[in-house]
Design an enzyme around this catalytic site. Structure first.
Site, short mmCIF file in Angstrom:
data_model
loop_
_atom_site.label_atom_id
_atom_site.label_comp_id
_atom_site.label_asym_id
_atom_site.label_seq_id
_atom_site.Cartn_x
_atom_site.Cartn_y
_atom_site.Cartn_z
N SER A 287 15.47 -25.71 -13.14
CA SER A 287 14.75 -24.98 -14.60
C SER A 287 14.74 -25.94 -15.54
CB SER A 287 14.00 -23.64 -14.66
OG SER A 287 13.35 -23.61 -13.50
N GLU B 248 8.64 -32.07 -9.67
CA GLU B 248 8.83 -32.93 -11.16
C GLU B 248 10.07 -33.92 -10.85
OE1 GLU B 248 7.27 -30.44 -15.50
OE2 GLU B 248 9.05 -29.86 -13.96
N HIS C 100 11.88 -31.30 -9.10
CA HIS C 100 11.57 -29.24 -9.75
C HIS C 100 10.23 -29.20 -8.63
CE1 HIS C 100 10.35 -27.18 -13.29
NE2 HIS C 100 10.98 -26.23 -12.68
N ASN D 271 8.38 -26.28 -17.56
CA ASN D 271 8.66 -25.62 -18.92
C ASN D 271 8.91 -25.30 -19.99
OD1 ASN D 271 9.25 -23.84 -16.80
ND2 ASN D 271 10.91 -25.05 -15.93
N1 CAA Z 1 2.24 -21.08 2.72
C1 CAA Z 1 0.67 -21.97 2.58
N2 CAA Z 1 -0.60 -21.47 1.60
C2 CAA Z 1 -1.18 -20.22 1.47
C3 CAA Z 1 0.32 -19.47 1.34
C4 CAA Z 1 1.68 -19.69 2.13
N3 CAA Z 1 2.43 -18.97 2.42
N4 CAA Z 1 -0.23 -18.21 0.79
C5 CAA Z 1 -1.21 -19.14 -0.22
N5 CAA Z 1 -1.67 -19.98 0.54
C6 CAA Z 1 -2.74 -20.63 0.08
C7 CAA Z 1 -3.82 -19.41 0.25
O1 CAA Z 1 -4.33 -19.97 1.18
C8 CAA Z 1 -4.51 -20.41 -1.03
O2 CAA Z 1 -4.85 -22.01 -1.05
P1 CAA Z 1 -6.46 -22.27 -1.33
O3 CAA Z 1 -6.71 -21.98 -2.55
O4 CAA Z 1 -6.98 -23.01 -0.45
O5 CAA Z 1 -7.65 -21.14 0.10
C9 CAA Z 1 -3.42 -20.23 -2.57
O6 CAA Z 1 -2.31 -20.73 -1.58
C10 CAA Z 1 -4.12 -19.39 -3.29
O7 CAA Z 1 -3.77 -18.25 -2.43
P2 CAA Z 1 -3.98 -16.39 -2.36
O8 CAA Z 1 -4.30 -17.00 -4.55
O9 CAA Z 1 -4.32 -15.79 -1.71
O10 CAA Z 1 -2.65 -16.43 -2.73
P3 CAA Z 1 -2.01 -14.92 -3.64
O11 CAA Z 1 -2.54 -14.06 -4.07
O12 CAA Z 1 -0.96 -14.51 -2.49
O13 CAA Z 1 -0.88 -15.82 -4.63
C11 CAA Z 1 -0.15 -17.39 -6.78
C12 CAA Z 1 -1.04 -16.26 -5.52
C13 CAA Z 1 -0.55 -19.20 -5.59
C14 CAA Z 1 1.29 -17.04 -6.65
C15 CAA Z 1 -0.81 -17.40 -7.09
O14 CAA Z 1 -1.30 -15.73 -8.09
C16 CAA Z 1 -0.64 -17.89 -8.72
O15 CAA Z 1 -0.84 -19.58 -8.60
N6 CAA Z 1 0.11 -17.65 -9.52
C17 CAA Z 1 0.76 -18.60 -11.25
C18 CAA Z 1 2.60 -18.83 -10.03
C19 CAA Z 1 2.94 -19.30 -11.35
O16 CAA Z 1 2.86 -19.90 -12.11
N7 CAA Z 1 4.53 -20.20 -10.69
C20 CAA Z 1 4.86 -20.91 -11.53
C21 CAA Z 1 5.85 -20.61 -12.03
S1 CAA Z 1 7.10 -21.16 -13.14
C22 CAA Z 1 7.92 -22.24 -11.84
O17 CAA Z 1 7.87 -22.10 -10.68
C23 CAA Z 1 8.50 -23.20 -12.37
C24 CAA Z 1 9.83 -22.49 -13.11
O18 CAA Z 1 10.61 -23.47 -13.30
C25 CAA Z 1 10.28 -21.62 -13.71
P1 NAD Z 2 16.90 -16.37 -8.02
O1 NAD Z 2 18.18 -15.44 -8.14
O2 NAD Z 2 15.73 -16.42 -6.86
O3 NAD Z 2 18.10 -17.36 -5.84
C1 NAD Z 2 19.49 -17.18 -6.80
C2 NAD Z 2 20.27 -17.96 -5.69
O4 NAD Z 2 21.87 -19.01 -6.40
C3 NAD Z 2 20.64 -17.33 -4.65
O5 NAD Z 2 20.73 -18.12 -3.24
C4 NAD Z 2 22.17 -16.84 -4.33
O6 NAD Z 2 23.42 -17.19 -3.17
C5 NAD Z 2 22.73 -18.43 -5.22
N1 NAD Z 2 24.01 -17.99 -6.63
C6 NAD Z 2 23.99 -17.02 -7.16
N2 NAD Z 2 24.97 -17.06 -7.88
C7 NAD Z 2 26.43 -18.38 -6.78
C8 NAD Z 2 26.98 -19.07 -6.66
N3 NAD Z 2 28.41 -18.42 -8.23
N4 NAD Z 2 27.38 -19.95 -6.18
C9 NAD Z 2 26.88 -20.14 -5.23
N5 NAD Z 2 24.97 -19.89 -5.03
C10 NAD Z 2 25.03 -19.01 -6.21
O7 NAD Z 2 17.06 -17.60 -7.75
P2 NAD Z 2 15.71 -19.48 -7.77
O8 NAD Z 2 14.80 -18.17 -8.88
O9 NAD Z 2 15.47 -19.20 -6.70
O10 NAD Z 2 15.64 -20.33 -9.08
C11 NAD Z 2 17.06 -21.07 -7.75
C12 NAD Z 2 17.55 -22.58 -8.83
O11 NAD Z 2 15.96 -22.69 -9.10
C13 NAD Z 2 17.50 -21.69 -10.37
O12 NAD Z 2 18.20 -23.56 -10.70
C14 NAD Z 2 16.38 -22.05 -11.07
O13 NAD Z 2 16.39 -22.17 -12.90
C15 NAD Z 2 15.08 -23.13 -10.89
N6 NAD Z 2 13.76 -22.52 -10.65
C16 NAD Z 2 13.57 -21.01 -10.04
C17 NAD Z 2 11.85 -20.99 -10.85
C18 NAD Z 2 11.82 -19.91 -9.93
O14 NAD Z 2 10.22 -19.21 -10.39
N7 NAD Z 2 12.15 -18.30 -9.74
C19 NAD Z 2 11.05 -22.13 -10.00
C20 NAD Z 2 12.10 -23.67 -10.57
C21 NAD Z 2 13.01 -23.45 -9.87
#
Ligand code: CAA
Ligand code: NAD
Length: 292
Positions: free
Chosen positions: A119, A152, A140, A190
């Protein structure tokens, strides 16, 4: 060279989603997790997600059965030796990721592409540790992977055109839209999303509103699918904290500084939705705010 066999390292939130999406797209997928217990949990997550996809008529039971057959699991890194593409989705820790890639580098044939789902780390910091930086890039994905359309694609100055083109083919086959991001910590999403999430925690600390109202405001006022506090729980508070620490360490800008409240939630083991408790409690029908 066409990617046929995919390896996924880590079967947590992201690894399980990536493995599921790749198996649903027809790839042979081998998933590595550190213990049989974690393999069991990852399998369960994949089964629940596919069940939901069937309920929402996104796949049939027959397609599910085929996808399940394409998935296999191991605790041994060495079994990934025959993979064409290996995607790493382990904990957000540079040393853990580098160590893993160095081990894989010694095992895998030259053609194997290495991809990180990090991330917030720079891809170069991992690619520089292996002897195949031309076959290394960032892929990503977003949570939940089977639903979120974006990936990404991050190339370093050493990534070859061939590697990028093979990775783009893979992303397309998964039904994802790719955007090209520069290899800087936080890529595109991010860099923008993390300050927003952290700011919401700061507003909560300040008492601007309750967490429910902060979330409700952004859902109903801006049309976001989830409020910012709910998104932190969805990402995992532990992962969100690591991301903030890494981005703050890289840029030294206050907008990336982890708020003390986030640290306290993580210290209490409230890692978010994946463990049933974060800012909210997820044990009932609807999320209930916990003390902060
Ligand atoms: N497989 C396939 N499709 C699925 C599914 C699954 N397991 N679960 C749900 N769907 C589909 C649904 O059919 C629906 O599709 P349509 O719009 O075509 O009907 C769509 O996904 C959304 O469905 P719902 O609203 O019913 O799903 P939900 O309430 O269970 O889930 C959510 C909602 C998709 C999680 C929604 O709340 C959402 O988009 N939340 C925001 C999530 C977000 O911000 N993610 C990014 C996090 S940051 C990140 O990932 C990066 C990082 O590095 C940290
Ligand atoms: P998670 O906590 O659900 O899973 C972590 C994973 O790391 C597990 O499979 C665990 O067994 C493994 N792990 C922990 N310590 C370890 C070690 N010492 N050696 C080997 N494996 C080890 O985390 P996640 O949310 O699946 O995140 C995994 C990666 O994906 C991270 O780099 C995170 O930044 C990235 N990511 C997370 C999200 C999110 O929304 N959670 C979205 C995009 C990318």
């Amino acid at each position: 060279m066409t990617v046929r066999k995919v390896g996924v390292v880590g079967c947590g939130l992201m690894g399980s989603g990536i493995a599921e999406a790749a198996a649903r797209a027809g790839y042979d997928v081998l998933v590595r997790e550190v213990s049989e217990e974690l393999i069991g949990q990852g399998k369960q997550r994949i089964a629940q997600s596919m069940e939901k996809a069937i309920e929402r008529e996104k796949m049939t039971s027959a397609e599910r059965d085929l996808a399940v057959e394409r998935l296999s699991y191991t605790t041994k890194v060495s079994e990934l030796v025959d993979r064409d593409l290996i995607i790493e989705a382990v904990v957000e820790d540079l040393e853990v990721k580098r160590k893993l890639f160095v081990e894989l580098d010694g095992l895998c044939p030259e053609h194997t592409i290495f991809a990180s789902n990090t991330s917030s780390l720079a891809i170069t910091d991992m690619a520089a540790a292996v002897k195949r930086p031309d076959r290394f890039l960032g892929l990503h994905f977003f949570n939940p992977v089977p639903v979120m359309k974006l990936v990404e694609v991050v190339r370093t100055i050493a990534t070859s055109e061939k590697t990028v083109s093979e990775a783009l083919d893979f992303a397309r086959r998964l039904g994802k839209e790719a955007v090209a991001a520069k290899d800087q910590a936080g890529f595109i999403v991010n860099l923008l999303l993390v300050p927003y999430m952290l700011d919401a925690v700061r507003q909560l600390e300040r008492g601007a509103a309750s967490m429910e109202d902060l979330d409700k405001a952004m859902v109903l006022g801006c049309g976001y699918p989830m409020g910012p506090i709910a998104v932190i729980d969805f990402v995992g508070t532990d992962t969100a904290l690591r991301i903030a620490e890494i981005l703050y360490d890289e840029y030294r800008e206050p907008k990336y500084a982890p708020p003390p409240l986030l640290r306290r939630i993580v210290a209490m083991g409230r890692y978010g939705r994946k463990v049933g408790r974060g800012f909210y409690d997820y044990s009932g029908e609807v999320p209930v705010p916990l003390p902060v």
